[in-house]
Design a protein around this motif. Structure first.
Motif, PDB file in Angstrom:
ATOM      1  N   GLU A 268      58.665  50.813  18.575  1.00  0.00           N
ATOM      2  CA  GLU A 268      58.270  51.940  19.419  1.00  0.00           C
ATOM      3  C   GLU A 268      59.477  52.831  19.671  1.00  0.00           C
ATOM      4  O   GLU A 268      60.615  52.365  19.623  1.00  0.00           O
ATOM      5  CB  GLU A 268      57.741  51.416  20.761  1.00  0.00           C
ATOM      6  CG  GLU A 268      56.422  50.703  20.608  1.00  0.00           C
ATOM      7  CD  GLU A 268      55.982  50.007  21.888  1.00  0.00           C
ATOM      8  OE1 GLU A 268      54.790  49.788  22.036  1.00  0.00           O
ATOM      9  OE2 GLU A 268      56.841  49.668  22.721  1.00  0.00           O
ATOM     10  N   VAL A 269      59.200  54.111  19.978  1.00  0.00           N
ATOM     11  CA  VAL A 269      60.291  55.012  20.330  1.00  0.00           C
ATOM     12  C   VAL A 269      60.945  54.452  21.591  1.00  0.00           C
ATOM     13  O   VAL A 269      60.287  54.310  22.613  1.00  0.00           O
ATOM     14  CB  VAL A 269      59.751  56.419  20.641  1.00  0.00           C
ATOM     15  CG1 VAL A 269      60.909  57.377  20.862  1.00  0.00           C
ATOM     16  CG2 VAL A 269      58.835  56.880  19.538  1.00  0.00           C
ATOM     17  N   ARG A 272      65.305  54.860  27.726  1.00  0.00           N
ATOM     18  CA  ARG A 272      66.708  54.646  28.107  1.00  0.00           C
ATOM     19  C   ARG A 272      67.134  53.212  27.818  1.00  0.00           C
ATOM     20  O   ARG A 272      66.430  52.269  28.122  1.00  0.00           O
ATOM     21  CB  ARG A 272      66.882  54.937  29.595  1.00  0.00           C
ATOM     22  CG  ARG A 272      67.078  56.409  29.880  1.00  0.00           C
ATOM     23  CD  ARG A 272      67.864  56.631  31.147  1.00  0.00           C
ATOM     24  NE  ARG A 272      67.372  55.843  32.266  1.00  0.00           N
ATOM     25  CZ  ARG A 272      68.129  55.432  33.264  1.00  0.00           C
ATOM     26  NH1 ARG A 272      69.418  55.716  33.290  1.00  0.00           N
ATOM     27  NH2 ARG A 272      67.611  54.745  34.237  1.00  0.00           N
ATOM     28  N   GLY A 277      59.241  53.205  27.003  1.00  0.00           N
ATOM     29  CA  GLY A 277      58.900  54.323  27.882  1.00  0.00           C
ATOM     30  C   GLY A 277      57.892  53.937  28.954  1.00  0.00           C
ATOM     31  O   GLY A 277      57.790  54.596  29.983  1.00  0.00           O
ATOM     32  N   TYR A 278      57.144  52.860  28.710  1.00  0.00           N
ATOM     33  CA  TYR A 278      56.131  52.453  29.693  1.00  0.00           C
ATOM     34  C   TYR A 278      56.646  51.397  30.665  1.00  0.00           C
ATOM     35  O   TYR A 278      55.871  50.761  31.361  1.00  0.00           O
ATOM     36  CB  TYR A 278      54.864  51.945  28.980  1.00  0.00           C
ATOM     37  CG  TYR A 278      55.135  50.939  27.879  1.00  0.00           C
ATOM     38  CD1 TYR A 278      55.397  49.610  28.177  1.00  0.00           C
ATOM     39  CD2 TYR A 278      55.159  51.323  26.541  1.00  0.00           C
ATOM     40  CE1 TYR A 278      55.661  48.688  27.176  1.00  0.00           C
ATOM     41  CE2 TYR A 278      55.421  50.414  25.533  1.00  0.00           C
ATOM     42  CZ  TYR A 278      55.674  49.086  25.855  1.00  0.00           C
ATOM     43  OH  TYR A 278      55.955  48.186  24.868  1.00  0.00           O
ATOM     44  N   TYR A 280      58.148  51.687  33.503  1.00  0.00           N
ATOM     45  CA  TYR A 280      57.762  51.998  34.885  1.00  0.00           C
ATOM     46  C   TYR A 280      56.328  51.531  35.160  1.00  0.00           C
ATOM     47  O   TYR A 280      56.062  50.836  36.136  1.00  0.00           O
ATOM     48  CB  TYR A 280      57.891  53.506  35.141  1.00  0.00           C
ATOM     49  CG  TYR A 280      57.375  53.947  36.489  1.00  0.00           C
ATOM     50  CD1 TYR A 280      58.189  53.916  37.615  1.00  0.00           C
ATOM     51  CD2 TYR A 280      56.061  54.393  36.663  1.00  0.00           C
ATOM     52  CE1 TYR A 280      57.716  54.311  38.857  1.00  0.00           C
ATOM     53  CE2 TYR A 280      55.585  54.785  37.893  1.00  0.00           C
ATOM     54  CZ  TYR A 280      56.422  54.749  38.994  1.00  0.00           C
ATOM     55  OH  TYR A 280      55.950  55.131  40.221  1.00  0.00           O
ATOM     56  N   THR A 281      55.419  51.935  34.279  1.00  0.00           N
ATOM     57  CA  THR A 281      54.014  51.574  34.465  1.00  0.00           C
ATOM     58  C   THR A 281      53.834  50.062  34.449  1.00  0.00           C
ATOM     59  O   THR A 281      53.119  49.497  35.275  1.00  0.00           O
ATOM     60  CB  THR A 281      53.162  52.214  33.351  1.00  0.00           C
ATOM     61  OG1 THR A 281      53.381  53.621  33.398  1.00  0.00           O
ATOM     62  CG2 THR A 281      51.693  51.923  33.542  1.00  0.00           C
TER      63      THR A 281
ATOM     64  N   SER B 299      50.597  54.054  40.863  1.00  0.00           N
ATOM     65  CA  SER B 299      51.319  53.643  39.660  1.00  0.00           C
ATOM     66  C   SER B 299      50.624  52.525  38.887  1.00  0.00           C
ATOM     67  O   SER B 299      50.806  52.403  37.686  1.00  0.00           O
ATOM     68  CB  SER B 299      52.724  53.197  40.047  1.00  0.00           C
ATOM     69  OG  SER B 299      52.651  52.165  41.012  1.00  0.00           O
ATOM     70  N   ARG B 306      46.121  59.093  35.556  1.00  0.00           N
ATOM     71  CA  ARG B 306      47.278  59.667  36.236  1.00  0.00           C
ATOM     72  C   ARG B 306      47.612  61.022  35.621  1.00  0.00           C
ATOM     73  O   ARG B 306      47.901  61.983  36.320  1.00  0.00           O
ATOM     74  CB  ARG B 306      48.466  58.722  36.084  1.00  0.00           C
ATOM     75  CG  ARG B 306      49.672  59.153  36.873  1.00  0.00           C
ATOM     76  CD  ARG B 306      50.968  58.578  36.334  1.00  0.00           C
ATOM     77  NE  ARG B 306      51.001  57.124  36.322  1.00  0.00           N
ATOM     78  CZ  ARG B 306      51.955  56.428  35.704  1.00  0.00           C
ATOM     79  NH1 ARG B 306      52.954  57.047  35.105  1.00  0.00           N
ATOM     80  NH2 ARG B 306      51.923  55.112  35.708  1.00  0.00           N
ATOM     81  N   ARG B 342      53.899  61.184  28.129  1.00  0.00           N
ATOM     82  CA  ARG B 342      54.726  60.554  27.107  1.00  0.00           C
ATOM     83  C   ARG B 342      54.050  59.300  26.549  1.00  0.00           C
ATOM     84  O   ARG B 342      54.054  59.053  25.352  1.00  0.00           O
ATOM     85  CB  ARG B 342      56.094  60.196  27.702  1.00  0.00           C
ATOM     86  CG  ARG B 342      56.976  59.412  26.738  1.00  0.00           C
ATOM     87  CD  ARG B 342      58.382  59.305  27.227  1.00  0.00           C
ATOM     88  NE  ARG B 342      58.486  58.465  28.415  1.00  0.00           N
ATOM     89  CZ  ARG B 342      59.603  58.310  29.119  1.00  0.00           C
ATOM     90  NH1 ARG B 342      60.696  58.945  28.780  1.00  0.00           N
ATOM     91  NH2 ARG B 342      59.619  57.536  30.187  1.00  0.00           N
ATOM     92  N   GLU B 343      53.462  58.531  27.459  1.00  0.00           N
ATOM     93  CA  GLU B 343      52.833  57.291  27.026  1.00  0.00           C
ATOM     94  C   GLU B 343      51.670  57.562  26.073  1.00  0.00           C
ATOM     95  O   GLU B 343      51.524  56.911  25.041  1.00  0.00           O
ATOM     96  CB  GLU B 343      52.344  56.531  28.262  1.00  0.00           C
ATOM     97  CG  GLU B 343      52.698  55.066  28.199  1.00  0.00           C
ATOM     98  CD  GLU B 343      52.394  54.357  29.499  1.00  0.00           C
ATOM     99  OE1 GLU B 343      52.981  54.740  30.544  1.00  0.00           O
ATOM    100  OE2 GLU B 343      51.584  53.427  29.475  1.00  0.00           O
TER     101      GLU B 343
END
Ligand SMILES: Nc1ncnc2c1ncn2[C@@H]1O[C@H](COP(=O)(O)OP(=O)(O)OP(=O)(O)O)[C@@H](O)[C@H]1O
Ligand SMILES: [Mg+2]
Lengths: 466, 592
Positions: A268-269, A272, A277-278, A280-281, B299, B306, B342-343
């Motif tokens: 996956e891309v 940081r 990228g997910y 946080y979720t 969240s 969202r 982004r997701e």
């Protein structure tokens, strides 16, 4: 009802991932058993299905699995935890299987470990003060029932002592209610886990504890499931058995690394520092399971522990955690070196839910003004300390010197306390007044005059003498 | 509506599902996915394959299951019943969902945004035979004690009105019939629909010309936002974005507030839900809930919903703007919205730009803030409405070079920069006075009935800011050569700046009185602090020691002026007299 189907069509294996082909009716998120040539069983979960191709993450890792002789059994259900009141006092693996010598759990029911999101409308706002007996928490960053308040630690800092002290001392004043401790170990050492468990043994709390243990040498991918098992147990205890549950998740950094490994294997891309990228979720689906619910007696209070790589709180793991949790207790290496224990770095620490949990009828009417003032004075004292290290103490104004003295005393007397010192909230508050008594009223701008007259020791003394 | 096209799923990867056999469906159509009938939206079409972002968790869904097209784009229902509601990202009422399913959210629930049973009293303002066109107001519904909801002719409908009658109606009953010139008849109802991704049309866009008063001193006096303006509030975690947003939602002088909790904490929404029915609007004395609409897609709720939540919020806000109201939207946090984009984009295997965000990130952010503004609304009677947007931004590590922050700063006119250092010192709101800015400062002087006072306020804020800038320089000197090097006037400047920071800029959101400060009180407070400064300079020139000036008892009064209730404001004026008296004593002691 979907039936269980078996396939011997593994087409490729890479890192913790496995591709199975020509599969009928696979469902996203469901689990599989993988039987190896030697008859041993591994567990996996479906990450993606495309036509008849299924991508599976293998919790125990893929070492020793071969393409030809493995059988994959599609279990047609999500990962589940078998629960009953008997789970109390038991130790489970990071994948929710009994790991102690006890009997198998005869389930009352099986719960999907991913649960479902709490409807925000169904939440009850956390507002019951938990006395931890630790001044830097009770006085300045109070914890309330249903809060998620992580400890940001670093390698070699005493977070294990603090979590043990929390489990030992945390009580809601004036209430004797059913409580439980759920402990999830993710990639921590045997020694660290044992330290916590022994402490529970000593206090007898072990009877009311449920443990999910994935140690440093256990499979890393399993850690993705461990906190979810722990929280499923916690939800069962809190919302079905009416208990007040303290959940300790230690160490979330290891959890995030497992996620990163999967993400890298899926090419996956990266976000940081290589984390997906997910992230946080994903973390939110763990942390947001803390709370209280309307009409339910129990609650889930969560204390995740994480170690900040290089003590950097802008690292993605502490950063995203801080963005989700309701505050953070940060431990400081410089304070630890100064032998201040617990080395709570008061200024960047925060409890966001304190305001409705303190004050008259909860702790004491002076609590809010008092911590505001202590913060302001300590912040100024810290600045003076810094100035003094650059310029030498001589360069400080009289004012600054006074504040610096305050900061030193504050760290030594208020923040520092023994791990077995269980201070009542009154003791903590009075200690705060004691320390502030070196200032004139003009300097105590954040406190209501009436409270100063009532609680400041020097005034109380004159009252007594009069 | 007949559900027509049925395709079948070929791929499931988290929140994105791909289906084949979808020829004929349109981009952004809503579809029902899988055996559970969960809700999704078409976001990409390739041949007969459609990629669908799914508004609910996709566990248990797999290839072969059906996908049904509803043939309508993602829309919201607009009409009486919006106010006091709490919705998820796709306008499902969370209170009713809880009643139906319990505390945890199940999947596949369909629940209309507006209550179908409740009757509203409709009061027409036109009579049969009136010619109407889109946006014309045909009548009112008193929705809450604060909101007289205007019933407008939907876009695309015009003609002559018949059978309009006062009475009690549900939102989908016909209150009038509109007969077009070609003879087609349209039923006019209390309710209409609008696709969330399109902005609602306006007659004309106007330049914002008055301030949105927030009761927050650092905002109103130094970095104000206008009615119809845009502001952003970036900052690291725990620095006060949400508290500022909540404060604005409570105290802004807007008619309607739409609060969007986008990918943030559940308890923060609960906080609003428990406080707003209790808190009273300072102008009307009515509970704040009576002017609020809440959108909560926290969240842990599905990430695609969202993504939609900010659009749902802004569309509802535009609808109230079209009635001629002053509307404010708070979006906390736009970063979570961007991350949702982004997701989805990653799952669609789109080419990523910076930090993995899709290349269209900046365009979407700009388009969102463009939906703010002061406008002349479509329809008769002529009316003006304003829509302000205040967006929180949560950059990783608090780093302002983050793509979302940068894209936002390109379009918004007000920047409230939250600083970790200030938050750690518990200087709240932790809005940096050195780096924040507002392009609307010119309107500050017009907030006062008394023109003179307005001019004076403007000048005072310039002076105060000058002192704060001077403070930054002086502190640098102190750090290099020590406090000894400072002249008496420099020392006074340092003390006054401290006073501006601690006694004016610092504002405790959780203090009953301090939480909100009217414009006149802000004026009196600042004037008093600067008065002390001026009197101090005079005293220094007369030979008074700075140490004696700093010890004056009146400084405590200045520090506590913020706790003086609005009704006792004359007490702040009195402090200025006390300053003069105490300074006078210093002068005489020097003279003797
Ligand atoms: N004006 C204020 N007065 C008093 N306390 C404040 C104020 N603003 C912020 N705080 C304190 O700071 C805490 C953090 O604020 P807040 O929750 O708004 O941060 P945030 O920037 O939204 O963080 P996150 O990005 O993690 O959501 C609050 O819980 C409160 O204790
Ligand atoms: Mg926030």
């Amino acid at each position: 009802m979907l039936s269980i189907k078996e396939y011997q069509t593994v087409s490729s294996i890479a890192g913790p991932l496995m591709m199975v082909e020509m599969v009928d009716e696979a469902k996203y998120g469901h689990i599989v058993d993988i039987e190896l040539a030697d008859g041993s069983i591994r567990h996996g979960q479906i990450l993606q299905v495309e036509n008849d191709k299924v991508l599976v993450q293998v919790f125990e890792g893929t070492r020793g699995i071969d393409v030809e002789n493995s059988t994959v059994r599609f279990l047609a259900k999500p990962l589940e935890l078998a629960v009953s009141p008997e789970i109390l006092g038991r130790v489970f693996s990071g994948l929710g299987e009994p790991k102690d010598d006890g009997p198998p759990i005869i389930p009352d029911k099986r719960l999907d470990i991913n649960s479902k999101p709490i409807n925000p409308y169904a939440r009850n706002y956390p507002n019951e003060f938990i006395q931890t007996g630790i001044s830097s928490i009770d006085g300045l960053n109070p914890l309330v029932r249903g809060q998620k308040l992580p400890i940001f630690s670093g390698a070699g800092l005493p977070h294990d002592q603090i979590t043990a002290q929390l489990a030992r001392q945390a009580t809601v004043l004036g209430k004797a209610e059913a409580f439980a401790v759920v402990f999830a170990a993710m990639g921590i050492t045997f020694e660290a886990a044992q330290f916590f468990i022994n402490d529970l043994h000593e206090t007898g709390a072990i009877e009311r504890a449920v443990m999910f243990v994935n140690l440093a040498n256990d499979p890393a991918i399993e850690r993705i499931a461990t906190p979810r098992f722990a929280l499923t147990a916690a939800e069962y205890l809190a919302f079905e058995l009416d208990m007040h549950v303290l959940v300790i998740l230690n160490d979330m950094t290891n959890y995030c690394e497992a996620l990163r490994e999967i993400s890298a294997a899926r090419k996956e891309v990266p976000g940081r520092r290589g984390y997906p990228g997910y992230l946080y979720t994903d973390l939110a689906t763990v942390y947001e399971r803390a709370g209280r619910i309307k009409g339910k007696k129990g609650s889930i209070t969560m204390v995740p522990v994480l170690t900040m790589p290089e003590d950097d709180k802008t690292h993605p793991v502490p950063d995203l955690t801080g963005y989700i949790t309701e505050g953070q207790i940060i431990l400081s290496r410089p304070l630890h070196r100064k032998a201040i224990s617990p080395p709570v770095d008061v200024l960047p620490s925060l409890s966001r839910l304190k305001d409705k949990g303190i004050g008259e009828g909860k702790t004491r009417e002076d609590h809010a003004d008092l911590y505001n003032q202590l913060y302001a004075a300590y912040a100024r004292g810290k600045e003076a300390q810094e100035l003094a290290t650059i310029m030498g103490e001589a360069a400080l104004s009289e004012e600054d010197k006074k504040y610096m003295t305050f900061a030193d005393k504050f760290e030594a007397e208020y923040v520092s306390q023994d791990y077995y010192d269980n201070r009542s909230v009154e003791q903590t508050l009075d200690l705060g007044w004691e320390l502030l008594s070196m200032f004139d009223n003009v300097e105590l701008k954040r406190i209501d005059i009436k409270l100063i007259e009532k609680y400041m020791p020097k005034f109380r003394k004159s009252e007594r003498e009069a | 509506m007949a559900d027509k096209k049925v395709g079948r799923i070929v791929k499931v990867a988290g929140p994105v599902v791909v289906a084949e056999g979808m020829t004929g469906v349109r981009m952004y159509d809503v579809v029902r996915v899988g055996n559970l009938n969960i809700i999704g939206e078409i976001v990409e079409l390739r041949g007969d394959k459609a990629s669908i972002q799914v508004y609910e968790e996709t566990t248990g869904i797999g290839p072969g299951e059906p996908v049904t097209d509803t043939q309508v784009p993602l829309s919201v229902e607009l009409g009486p019943g919006l106010i006091e509601s709490i919705y998820d990202g796709i306008q499902r009422p969370l209170d009713l969902l809880m009643e139906a399913e319990g505390a945890f959210m199940s999947r596949g629930s369909l629940m209309p945004g507006l209550n179908r049973e409740k009757k509203w009293h409709f009061q027409p303002v036109i009579t049969d035979g009136t010619k109407v066109s889109p946006g014309d107001i045909i009548g009112h519904v008193q929705e809450t004690t604060l909101i007289a909801h205007k019933i407008m002719v939907p876009f695309g409908i015009s003609g002559t009105v018949h059978k309009i009658a006062e009475g009690d109606y549900t939102v989908d009953e016909t209150v009038a019939v509109c007969k077009a010139e070609d003879g087609t008849e349209n039923q006019l109802k209390l309710m209409q629909q609008w696709p969330v991704r399109n902005s609602r049309e306006v007659k004309k866009r106007l330049t914002p010309n008055s301030l949105l008063i927030t009761g927050q001193r650092v905002i109103d006096s130094f970095f104000p936002v206008s009615k119809g303006g845009t502001a952003c509030i970036p900052g690291p975690f725990g620095t006060g974005k949400t508290v500022v947003q909540h404060q604005l939602a409570k105290w802004v002088d807007a008619d309607v507030v739409v609060y969007v909790g986008c990918g943030e904490r559940g308890n923060e929404m609960t906080d609003v839900l428990t406080e707003f029915p209790e808190l009273k609007d300072p102008r009307s004395g009515e509970p704040l809930m009576k002017r609020s609409v809440l959108i909560a897609n926290t969240s842990n709720m599905p990430v695609a919903a969202r993504e939609a939540s900010v659009y749902t919020g802004i569309t509802i806000a535009e609808y109230f703007r079209d009635m001629g109201f002053t509307v404010a939207v708070m979006a906390d946090s736009t970063s979570r919205w961007a991350e949702a984009m982004r997701e989805i984009s990653t799952r669609l295997e789109e080419m990523p730009a910076e930090e993995g965000y899709p290349a269209y990130l900046a365009a979407r952010i700009a388009a969102f803030y463009e939906r703010a503004g002061r406008v002349q609304c479509i329809g008769t009677p002529e009316r003006e409405g304003t829509l302000s947007i205040i967006g929180a931004v949560s950059p990783p590590g608090g780093d302002l070079s983050d793509s979302v922050v940068q894209a936002t700063l390109h379009v918004v006119k007000v920047f409230w920069s939250l600083e970790g250092r200030l938050a750690y010192q518990r200087h709240f709101p932790a809005i940096s006075w050195l780096t924040s800015y507002s392009f609307y400062k010119d309107s500050l002087k017009d907030c006062f009935e008394d023109k003179e006072q307005g001019m004076e306020m403007e000048k005072m804020t310039v002076d105060a800011m000058g002192l704060l800038e001077q403070e930054a320089e002086l502190l640098e000197i102190v750090r290099l050569v020590g406090a000894e090097a400072l002249s008496p006037t420099d020392r006074l400047a340092l003390e006054t700046s401290r006073s501006i920071r601690e006694d004016f800029l610092h504002q405790n959101a959780f203090h009953d009185i301090d939480t909100h400060t009217s414009m006149p009180k802000q004026y009196e407070m600042l004037k008093t602090i600067l008065h002390f400064h001026k009197q101090g300079i005079v005293a220094i020139e007369a030979g008074v020691e700075t140490a004696d000036i700093f010890k004056l008892a009146v400084r405590e009064d200045i520090a506590r002026a913020k706790y003086i209730p609005q009704a006792d404001m004359s007490k702040i004026v009195d402090i200025r007299k006390t300053i003069e008296e105490q300074m006078k004593k210093l002068h005489t002691s020097v003279a003797t």
